[in-house]
Scaffold this active site. Structure first.
Site, short mmCIF file in Angstrom:
data_model
loop_
_atom_site.label_atom_id
_atom_site.label_comp_id
_atom_site.label_asym_id
_atom_site.label_seq_id
_atom_site.Cartn_x
_atom_site.Cartn_y
_atom_site.Cartn_z
N ASP A 39 77.32 31.13 99.48
CA ASP A 39 77.41 30.35 98.24
C ASP A 39 76.02 29.86 97.86
O ASP A 39 75.37 29.17 98.64
CB ASP A 39 78.36 29.17 98.48
CG ASP A 39 78.43 28.21 97.31
OD1 ASP A 39 78.14 28.64 96.18
OD2 ASP A 39 78.79 27.03 97.54
N ASP A 43 79.25 25.14 95.02
CA ASP A 43 80.64 24.84 94.61
C ASP A 43 81.64 25.22 95.70
O ASP A 43 82.85 25.12 95.51
CB ASP A 43 80.99 25.52 93.29
CG ASP A 43 80.98 27.05 93.39
OD1 ASP A 43 80.67 27.58 94.48
OD2 ASP A 43 81.28 27.71 92.38
N ASP A 47 79.12 33.58 95.97
CA ASP A 47 78.79 34.15 94.67
C ASP A 47 77.78 35.28 94.82
O ASP A 47 77.29 35.57 95.92
CB ASP A 47 78.29 33.05 93.71
CG ASP A 47 77.23 32.16 94.37
OD1 ASP A 47 76.39 32.72 95.09
OD2 ASP A 47 77.26 30.93 94.17
N ASP A 214 91.50 50.19 94.18
CA ASP A 214 92.59 49.34 94.64
C ASP A 214 93.93 50.00 94.34
O ASP A 214 94.14 50.55 93.26
CB ASP A 214 92.49 48.00 93.90
CG ASP A 214 93.47 46.97 94.44
OD1 ASP A 214 93.33 46.59 95.61
OD2 ASP A 214 94.35 46.53 93.67
N GLU A 277 92.06 53.06 98.42
CA GLU A 277 92.90 52.17 99.21
C GLU A 277 94.32 52.67 98.98
O GLU A 277 94.96 52.34 97.97
CB GLU A 277 92.77 50.72 98.75
CG GLU A 277 93.51 49.76 99.68
CD GLU A 277 94.57 48.90 99.01
OE1 GLU A 277 95.18 48.09 99.72
OE2 GLU A 277 94.82 49.03 97.80
C1 NOJ Z 1 94.88 45.47 97.74
C2 NOJ Z 1 93.86 44.39 97.88
O1 NOJ Z 1 93.07 44.66 99.00
C3 NOJ Z 1 94.61 43.09 97.98
O2 NOJ Z 1 93.78 42.03 98.35
C4 NOJ Z 1 95.32 42.84 96.68
O3 NOJ Z 1 96.12 41.70 96.81
C5 NOJ Z 1 96.22 44.02 96.32
N1 NOJ Z 1 95.58 45.29 96.50
C6 NOJ Z 1 96.66 43.92 94.89
O4 NOJ Z 1 95.58 44.19 94.03
#
Ligand code: NOJ
Length: 557
Positions: A39, A43, A47, A214, A277
């Site tokens: 940080d 705060d 960041d 993601d 992912e």
């Molecule tokens: C996978 C991400 O790693 C996770 O943190 C997130 O909650 C879910 N996808 C939804 O986007």
């Protein structure tokens, strides 16, 4: 609102150009969970400036690239995985100029930068969702069932618990596989494709070297959105193909993105990558995401979920290598991330096992992902009070650590190991801000406090405390990453299993033999060479090597 750069910068040249053998095939990539890394402004929330200031630490650690978790404009309903503007930096994390500065500094240090892209859903504050007409075209709205549409359109459950549908004031329902603040996009609409390709180009122009995609197994839903037929669906994620996850249609999107990435890379003399992912039921189905015309890498959650047993580890390693070899992709290895219980805790609360597992991972062929703080041996924090919790799953009653998906919760994981030892299956305990220095919180995390409380006994685990101590976990990581760089072929070369006693794994790699003793006690074996690096003190006496319990050793051969 999209922020403008105060001084727009040309895309920096990442080190290495063209297609070449592929920097990512053996890269060690360090995950920076931005809000918990460093940080700069006091705060209590990490960041981009804080992260930039700490890049020399990562260079010195010996990693090749960093992956930054979402720092985009977001109401933070799910730690930034609810994006309201994909081209703006949330003020919590800084400005677009800060992102630009970070990318430049990383490149100057020879580090590549991967950023998240979140295509399955946006925030409910995204302008598309806010617009009543547009939203009906670009998200998944359906009429409800029942006499007056009072029942959800189907029986799908949110990964975070509860129904995957929320009813609007207009009376129809929208799909959200995660929190209600994360409506799923309609990927049957070509405008959605166009927008995400434009977003990728935006960040590529800023110089990023790739994207962590993601929920790369989401996006496409089975036609007609059919019922599943029973509850507890989180347990099925990653165990079978579901009408909302791992649909074959998703691969067309990844093929289009690969064309974009290759085309951009060729035009700019850079290699830019996509990392999936994706939760797939088998290594073979996961390998489909990394076919030559799809993404470059996919996280290997099967390895992360493997129990600490030699047979189980060997079979998951074999299955992973065979599946990726069948499509010519490198395997990736990962032990921890922001969605699962830290591996020190998960592997029986044993730092010895965690250190051994890491040395095993770094000796395997392919690319490895590290999660911030694992190099310090940080354990999961398991006593967070309810009032500081932020994981949306905690508030929705789902036990799923599962945002991550699937397979990360004790109950839903096929083998129930990924969340073992965590507080209660939620994800805040692995997201506690890093301890950098000093004896008291916030341990140099920043000039203020920290958004989640850090344990009072982390003074001995700080970067400063461990630096220079050859017995520390930090120095073990540094030594392993240094050797990995210096042993040619260790990253992407061949691997051969060698004979070993029960409970022990042994395999050769170019320049070394790796032994892993998964048993809780010493094991003797003919010393295969000279110890190069070990997670615990190994002895050699009269040509007999004694492997301490729960240890991994790299031997020079
Ligand atoms: C996978 C991400 O790693 C996770 O943190 C997130 O909650 C879910 N996808 C939804 O986007």
């Amino acid at each position: 609102m999209t922020q403008e750069l105060t001084s727009p910068s040309p895309a920096p040249q990442a080190p290495g150009t063209g297609r070449g053998p592929g920097w990512w095939r053996d890269a060690v990539i360090y995950q920076v969970y931005v809000r918990s890394f460093a940080d700069s402004d006091g705060d209590g929330i990490g960041d981009l400036r804080g992260a930039r200031e700490r890049l020399p630490y990562l260079k010195d650690l010996g990693v090749d690239a960093v992956w930054l978790t979402p720092f985009y404009a977001s109401p933070q309903a799910d730690g930034g995985y609810d994006v309201a503007d994909y081209r703006a930096v949330d003020p919590l994390f800084g400005t677009l100029q800060d992102a630009d500065d970070l990318i430049r500094t990383a490149h100057d240090l020879g580090l590549r930068v991967i950023v998240d892209i979140v295509p399955n859903h946006t925030s409910d504050r995204h302008p598309w969702f806010q617009d009543p007409e547009l939203s009906r075209q670009r998200y998944l709205f359906r009429p409800g069932k029942g006499e007056s549409g009072e029942l959800p359109p189907n029986d799908w459950e949110s990964v975070f618990g509860g129904p995957a549908w929320t009813r609007t004031d207009r009376g129809d329902w929208y799909l959200h596989l995660f929190a209600p603040e994360q409506p799923d996009l309609n990927w049957d609409n070509p405008e959605v494709h166009t927008e995400f390709e434009a977003i990728m180009r935006f960040w590529l122009d800023l110089g990023v070297d790739g994207f962590r995609v993601d929920v790369a197994h989401g996006m496409i839903k089975a036609p007609g959105l059919p019922d599943i037929g029973h509850g507890a669906q989180a347990q099925l994620i990653g165990a079978q193909v579901l009408p909302f996850f791992d649909q074959d249609g998703v691969h067309a999107i990844h093929r289009a993105w690969r064309r974009l990435l290759d085309g951009y890379g060729d035009a700019h003399g850079r290699q830019v990558i996509g990392v999936a992912e994706a939760w797939a039921p088998t290594a073979e189905r996961l390998a489909l995401y990394v076919r030559p015309d799809e993404l470059h890498q996919a996280f290997n959650f099967q390895f992360l979920n493997a129990p600490w047993q030699s047979d189980a580890l060997r079979s998951v390693i074999d299955a992973s290598l065979a599946a990726t070899a069948s499509v010519g992709a490198p395997t990736t290895w990962v032990l921890s991330n922001h969605d699962v219980v830290r591996h020190t805790t998960r592997l029986g609360g044993s730092l010895a096992r965690a250190r051994a597992a890491t040395l095993l991972m770094l000796a395997l062929p392919g690319s490895a992902y590290l999660y911030q703080g694992e190099e310090l041996g940080l354990p999961e924090v398991t006593d967070l009070p309810d009032e500081v919790r932020q994981d949306p799953a905690f508030f929705r009653g789902g036990r799923a650590t599962g945002a991550a998906g699937p397979g990360t919760d004790t109950e839903s994981a096929p083998d129930g190991v990924a969340a073992a030892g965590g507080q209660d299956g939620f994800r805040d305990g692995c997201r506690v801000p890093l301890p950098w220095s000093g004896a008291l919180p916030p341990y140099g995390f920043g000039p203020g406090g920290s958004w989640l409380p850090q344990p009072a006994d982390w003074g001995g685990l700080t970067v400063a405390a461990q630096t220079g101590d050859p017995a520390s976990t930090l120095e073990l990581y540094r030594a392993a990453l240094d050797l990995r760089r210096r042993l040619p072929g260790l990253g992407d070369g061949p691997m051969t299993w060698a004979p070993a006693p029960d409970g022990v794994l042994a395999f050769t790699r170019p320049g070394l033999l790796c032994t892993v003793n998964t048993l809780g006690h010493d094991v003797g074996l003919p010393a295969p060479g000279t110890p190069l690096l070990s997670s615990a003190p190994v002895t050699v006496d009269d040509a007999t090597g004694r492997l301490p319990g729960d240890s991994c050793t790299w031997w020079a051969i």
